[in-house]
Design a protein around this motif. Structure first.
Motif, PDB file in Angstrom:
ATOM      1  N   LEU A 186       0.839  -1.194   0.000  1.00  0.00           N
ATOM      2  CA  LEU A 186       0.000   0.000   0.000  1.00  0.00           C
ATOM      3  C   LEU A 186       0.877   1.248   0.000  1.00  0.00           C
ATOM      4  O   LEU A 186       0.660   2.190  -0.771  1.00  0.00           O
ATOM      5  CB  LEU A 186      -0.928  -0.002   1.218  1.00  0.00           C
ATOM      6  CG  LEU A 186      -1.820   1.232   1.400  1.00  0.00           C
ATOM      7  CD1 LEU A 186      -2.709   1.456   0.174  1.00  0.00           C
ATOM      8  CD2 LEU A 186      -2.681   1.086   2.656  1.00  0.00           C
ATOM      9  N   GLU A 187       1.890   1.247   0.830  1.00  0.00           N
ATOM     10  CA  GLU A 187       2.829   2.371   0.870  1.00  0.00           C
ATOM     11  C   GLU A 187       3.613   2.466  -0.440  1.00  0.00           C
ATOM     12  O   GLU A 187       3.816   3.555  -0.984  1.00  0.00           O
ATOM     13  CB  GLU A 187       3.789   2.200   2.051  1.00  0.00           C
ATOM     14  CG  GLU A 187       4.779   3.338   2.214  1.00  0.00           C
ATOM     15  CD  GLU A 187       5.675   3.154   3.428  1.00  0.00           C
ATOM     16  OE1 GLU A 187       6.711   3.853   3.509  1.00  0.00           O
ATOM     17  OE2 GLU A 187       5.358   2.307   4.295  1.00  0.00           O
ATOM     18  N   ARG A 188       4.043   1.323  -0.948  1.00  0.00           N
ATOM     19  CA  ARG A 188       4.809   1.294  -2.194  1.00  0.00           C
ATOM     20  C   ARG A 188       3.959   1.764  -3.364  1.00  0.00           C
ATOM     21  O   ARG A 188       4.435   2.512  -4.239  1.00  0.00           O
ATOM     22  CB  ARG A 188       5.310  -0.130  -2.439  1.00  0.00           C
ATOM     23  CG  ARG A 188       6.170  -0.282  -3.681  1.00  0.00           C
ATOM     24  CD  ARG A 188       6.403  -1.760  -4.000  1.00  0.00           C
ATOM     25  NE  ARG A 188       7.507  -2.339  -3.261  1.00  0.00           N
ATOM     26  CZ  ARG A 188       7.941  -3.589  -3.438  1.00  0.00           C
ATOM     27  NH1 ARG A 188       7.321  -4.381  -4.308  1.00  0.00           N
ATOM     28  NH2 ARG A 188       8.952  -4.060  -2.755  1.00  0.00           N
ATOM     29  N   GLY A 189       2.688   1.344  -3.398  1.00  0.00           N
ATOM     30  CA  GLY A 189       1.802   1.753  -4.481  1.00  0.00           C
ATOM     31  C   GLY A 189       1.538   3.243  -4.486  1.00  0.00           C
ATOM     32  O   GLY A 189       1.527   3.887  -5.544  1.00  0.00           O
ATOM     33  N   LEU A 190       1.333   3.809  -3.304  1.00  0.00           N
ATOM     34  CA  LEU A 190       1.131   5.261  -3.208  1.00  0.00           C
ATOM     35  C   LEU A 190       2.360   6.007  -3.702  1.00  0.00           C
ATOM     36  O   LEU A 190       2.251   6.978  -4.462  1.00  0.00           O
ATOM     37  CB  LEU A 190       0.822   5.651  -1.761  1.00  0.00           C
ATOM     38  CG  LEU A 190      -0.601   5.399  -1.273  1.00  0.00           C
ATOM     39  CD1 LEU A 190      -0.684   5.543   0.242  1.00  0.00           C
ATOM     40  CD2 LEU A 190      -1.576   6.382  -1.942  1.00  0.00           C
ATOM     41  N   PHE A 228      -8.484  -1.954   0.928  1.00  0.00           N
ATOM     42  CA  PHE A 228      -8.065  -0.572   0.740  1.00  0.00           C
ATOM     43  C   PHE A 228      -8.035  -0.276  -0.752  1.00  0.00           C
ATOM     44  O   PHE A 228      -7.827  -1.175  -1.578  1.00  0.00           O
ATOM     45  CB  PHE A 228      -6.669  -0.327   1.322  1.00  0.00           C
ATOM     46  CG  PHE A 228      -6.615  -0.322   2.821  1.00  0.00           C
ATOM     47  CD1 PHE A 228      -6.727   0.853   3.532  1.00  0.00           C
ATOM     48  CD2 PHE A 228      -6.441  -1.506   3.525  1.00  0.00           C
ATOM     49  CE1 PHE A 228      -6.670   0.862   4.914  1.00  0.00           C
ATOM     50  CE2 PHE A 228      -6.376  -1.527   4.903  1.00  0.00           C
ATOM     51  CZ  PHE A 228      -6.496  -0.328   5.607  1.00  0.00           C
ATOM     52  N   GLU A 229      -8.244   0.981  -1.102  1.00  0.00           N
ATOM     53  CA  GLU A 229      -8.121   1.422  -2.480  1.00  0.00           C
ATOM     54  C   GLU A 229      -7.248   2.665  -2.544  1.00  0.00           C
ATOM     55  O   GLU A 229      -7.220   3.459  -1.606  1.00  0.00           O
ATOM     56  CB  GLU A 229      -9.490   1.736  -3.086  1.00  0.00           C
ATOM     57  CG  GLU A 229     -10.375   0.517  -3.284  1.00  0.00           C
ATOM     58  CD  GLU A 229     -11.746   0.849  -3.830  1.00  0.00           C
ATOM     59  OE1 GLU A 229     -12.381  -0.042  -4.397  1.00  0.00           O
ATOM     60  OE2 GLU A 229     -12.199   2.014  -3.661  1.00  0.00           O
ATOM     61  N   ILE A 230      -6.531   2.800  -3.660  1.00  0.00           N
ATOM     62  CA  ILE A 230      -5.852   4.051  -3.961  1.00  0.00           C
ATOM     63  C   ILE A 230      -6.715   4.783  -4.972  1.00  0.00           C
ATOM     64  O   ILE A 230      -7.054   4.242  -6.034  1.00  0.00           O
ATOM     65  CB  ILE A 230      -4.436   3.814  -4.513  1.00  0.00           C
ATOM     66  CG1 ILE A 230      -3.557   3.180  -3.425  1.00  0.00           C
ATOM     67  CG2 ILE A 230      -3.823   5.126  -4.986  1.00  0.00           C
ATOM     68  CD1 ILE A 230      -2.120   2.912  -3.867  1.00  0.00           C
ATOM     69  N   LEU A 231      -7.105   6.005  -4.621  1.00  0.00           N
ATOM     70  CA  LEU A 231      -8.075   6.775  -5.386  1.00  0.00           C
ATOM     71  C   LEU A 231      -7.404   7.941  -6.090  1.00  0.00           C
ATOM     72  O   LEU A 231      -6.486   8.562  -5.555  1.00  0.00           O
ATOM     73  CB  LEU A 231      -9.177   7.297  -4.462  1.00  0.00           C
ATOM     74  CG  LEU A 231      -9.871   6.252  -3.580  1.00  0.00           C
ATOM     75  CD1 LEU A 231     -10.763   6.927  -2.547  1.00  0.00           C
ATOM     76  CD2 LEU A 231     -10.687   5.297  -4.441  1.00  0.00           C
TER      77      LEU A 231
END
Length: 304
Positions: A186-190, A228-231
């Motif tokens: 999640l941190e890496r994707g952001l 969780f989603e990245i928006l």
């Protein structure tokens, strides 16, 4: 502001005018032009380079699944509104002539088709779980796939498609290892998406479960922080688009497929997925229709 803040029609028209997408006459199903595909492939390659140290096993599957697998994972219990079934003609010569006559007369003919043993793949990770059956090696396993996915959601909104590609990573192992992996990604994707100049944020989310019971399941999913989603605001600032998602399934799949850790304890699974068409559209929305005009810091990452 409403959901038309970013001018949906204008954005779609621009995509068409620049040859990025090709209308097909089917809602939520457009063709992709060469520049669109180049952006998509370049982003997928960037993900591969970033994830290379993880040494995920790469697998590829067809865009169909056994009907029995769809039933086993409970998809028809939770998401019947999104399913796509494959039907084919299995009749006699007489029935074939009747089908042809109906088609030429503009009449309905699909009742002469019968369901096959396959359905369209609704989630890129589904064919992976049966490959995990049995005892896992010490430390679990990590697999990556890039597959076509179908969901029956016809829409004129360019980010809501009936057929699209997902780049997914699927982790299986002990619960604490799986959750740690998900949180790290999640941190890496952001960081990855922010580095491409996208105004992203993460949030707890839920899947589109069907019906009253589904609403209760969605509430439980949010309460347990399983998804969780990245928006990113592609179409609307107030209703940003999910371009990446993270799901912790706990033992949902491992219990169905007999997946055990090396110590024989029940394994947990999690997956993360980048919606490749949605990320591509987010990049176009943020930087313009012509990648030649994009910022150098973005181009240098996508086309090193």
């Amino acid at each position: 502001m409403d959901v038309r803040t970013y001018d949906i029609d204008g954005f779609t028209e621009g995509l068409v005018e620049h040859g990025l997408i090709v209308p097909t006459g089917i809602r939520g199903a457009y063709g992709r032009g060469p520049v669109f595909e180049d952006i998509l492939r370049s982003f997928n390659d960037l993900v591969s380079r970033i994830a290379a140290p993880d040494k995920a096993q790469e697998l590829m599957f067809p865009p169909i699944l056994a009907r029995s697998l769809i039933e086993k994972v409970g998809y028809m219990d939770n998401f019947p509104q999104l399913a796509g079934s494959v039907h084919s003609f299995m009749g006699s010569d007489r029935e074939a002539r009747e089908l042809s006559a109906r088609a030429h007369a503009g009449e309905r003919w699909e009742e002469l088709l019968s369901p096959t043993d396959v359905m369209l793949t609704p989630a890129a990770c589904y064919p992976v779980y049966p490959t995990f059956s049995g005892l896992l090696p010490e430390g679990g396993r990590l697999v990556t796939v890039m597959n076509w996915v179908f969901r029956h959601e016809p829409s004129d909104e360019p980010t809501r498609l009936q057929h699209f590609r997902m780049r997914e990573f699927i982790r299986v192992g002990k619960p604490e290892d799986v959750v740690k992996w998900r949180d790290a990604w999640l941190e890496r994707g952001l960081k990855l998406l922010e580095g491409l100049g996208l105004p992203v944020q993460s949030d707890v989310a839920s899947d589109p479960f069907f019906g009253r019971a589904g609403r209760m399941m969605a509430a439980g999913q949010v309460e347990q922080r399983l998804k969780f989603e990245i928006l990113c605001p592609v179409i609307s600032r107030e209703k940003p688009t999910a371009i990446c998602s993270f799901n912790w399934h706990q033992d949902h799949f491992s219990s169905k497929f007999g997946i055990r850790n090396a110590d024989a304890s029940v394994a947990h699974t999690a997956c993360l997925g980048f919606g490749l068409e949605r990320v591509t559209l987010a990049l176009i929305k943020a930087h313009g229709f012509d990648p030649a005009d994009w910022p150098d810091r973005v181009r240098s990452q996508l086309w090193p």
